[in-house]
Design an enzyme around this catalytic site. Structure first.
Site, PDB file in Angstrom:
ATOM      1  N   THR A  96      33.375  32.443  31.998  1.00 38.01           N
ATOM      2  CA  THR A  96      32.544  33.562  31.552  1.00 38.01           C
ATOM      3  C   THR A  96      31.935  33.175  30.215  1.00 38.01           C
ATOM      4  OG1 THR A  96      33.932  35.182  32.680  1.00 38.01           O
ATOM      5  CG2 THR A  96      32.490  35.998  30.944  1.00 38.01           C
ATOM      6  N   LYS A 171      28.052  38.770  35.886  1.00 37.65           N
ATOM      7  CA  LYS A 171      29.420  38.885  35.381  1.00 37.65           C
ATOM      8  C   LYS A 171      29.472  39.728  34.108  1.00 37.65           C
ATOM      9  CE  LYS A 171      33.820  38.109  34.845  1.00 37.65           C
ATOM     10  NZ  LYS A 171      34.477  36.799  34.720  1.00 37.65           N
ATOM     11  N   ASN A 174      29.174  43.355  35.073  1.00 33.18           N
ATOM     12  CA  ASN A 174      30.432  43.788  35.690  1.00 33.18           C
ATOM     13  C   ASN A 174      31.525  43.980  34.646  1.00 33.18           C
ATOM     14  OD1 ASN A 174      32.278  43.904  38.277  1.00 33.18           O
ATOM     15  ND2 ASN A 174      33.265  42.493  36.878  1.00 33.18           N
ATOM     16  N   ASN A 175      31.676  43.003  33.748  1.00 38.54           N
ATOM     17  CA  ASN A 175      32.767  43.072  32.788  1.00 38.54           C
ATOM     18  C   ASN A 175      32.549  44.131  31.729  1.00 38.54           C
ATOM     19  OD1 ASN A 175      33.884  40.989  34.245  1.00 38.54           O
ATOM     20  ND2 ASN A 175      34.654  39.953  32.421  1.00 38.54           N
TER      21      ASN A 175
END
Length: 302
Positions: A96, A171, A174-175
């Site tokens: 990430t 990502k 989403n995070n």
């Protein structure tokens, strides 16, 4: 048969590489910690002493690393993947990182005649153990087809989000929701404890309304509310992700005040020694800050 290199055998990378070995993929592996390398050797992986050795021996090189600085060093540094990979090889970064890091690595890989895929991971370390990870993949179509068998061996949900860079960006979106919900949950449960409510009945009510979220119903009862704050995904890593989210949003001129506030809540938890605990431990950190007893579910009667 294709040789796959795997660099980064931490809490997420080790089970992913293990699943590849168990499903018949040929692996050469490297990590700064020798212990997981030895574990992979028992599964017939070949150990490599350096990143350069992994890159030179592999057709596809997978990286799973803790932060953007380490990713750039391992992939694009003088002793890194791009400097030693064979022309025509493919690099798949599953870390990430921020979008600009991914974009730089995509350009650097192309300049060396290499393909680049970003495939950050969704779900938890326990899912990785079971081969049930979710992947958000940024890749050209032909490169996606090259890595798809690997992803299918490590997980059960694969989203091809678009071209290179779209996996990283997905990502972060989403995070943002996953990490910020920890602070929302922490504040809500601290308030419930201050009100003198029973945790079981409060959760029962919340689960039946639109306030429900997967962290509070799925992840937390198995972790912090059961007294387990051993790390699956640490508060330090959640803070890193929130920093990436805020910085990427700032660069795109998108105001995200809740994300910034949540990051500082995670900063507070880190300053009080919670950094290496599971990110569900935000409940403990917030209750400690408020001088409230930590919320715990009573063991189910048998």
């Amino acid at each position: 048969m294709t040789m796959t290199g795997f660099v980064g055998l931490g809490r997420m990378g080790r089970p992913m590489a293990s699943n590849l070995c168990r499903k018949g993929f040929r692996l050469v592996v490297h990590d700064v910690n020798p212990a997981p390398v030895r574990e992979l050797e028992l599964l017939q992986a070949r150990a490599a002493g350096t990143v350069a050795e992994v890159a030179g021996a592999s057709d596809i090189i997978v990286t799973m690393l803790p932060n953007p600085a380490v990713v750039e060093q391992v992939v694009a540094g003088p002793s890194g993947v791009l400097a030693h990979a064979k022309r025509g090889s493919l690099v798949m970064d599953m870390s990430t990182v921020d979008p600009l890091t991914t974009d730089r690595l995509v350009a650097a890989a192309r300049a060396k005649g290499l393909a680049f895929v970003d495939a950050p991971v969704g779900r938890l370390a326990s899912h990785a153990d079971r081969g049930e990870s979710l992947f958000m993949v940024g890749a050209e179509d032909e490169d996606f087809q090259r890595v798809k068998p690997l992803l299918e061996a490590m997980g059960n949900t694969i989203h091809h989000c678009g071209g290179p860079g779209t996996g990283t960006r997905t990502k972060l979106v989403n995070n943002f929701l996953a990490v910020v919900s920890c602070q929302l949950n922490a504040e809500a449960l601290a308030l419930s404890q201050k009100f003198g409510l029973t945790l079981e009945k409060t959760l029962e009510v919340i689960y039946g309304t639109t306030a429900f979220n997967g962290q509070l119903k799925i992840a937390w009862p198995a972790k912090v509310l059961a007294g387990d704050i051993d790390p699956g995904f640490t508060i330090d890593l959640a803070h890193k992700d929130l920093s990436l989210i805020v910085e990427a949003a700032n660069a795109a001129k998108v105001p995200m005040p809740l994300a910034a506030a949540a990051r500082e809540a995670f900063s507070s938890a880190r300053s009080r020694g919670f950094g290496l605990k599971d990110f569900s431990a935000m409940a403990n950190a917030h209750c400690e800050l408020a001088g409230i007893e930590k919320p715990r579910l009573k063991p189910a009667r048998t």
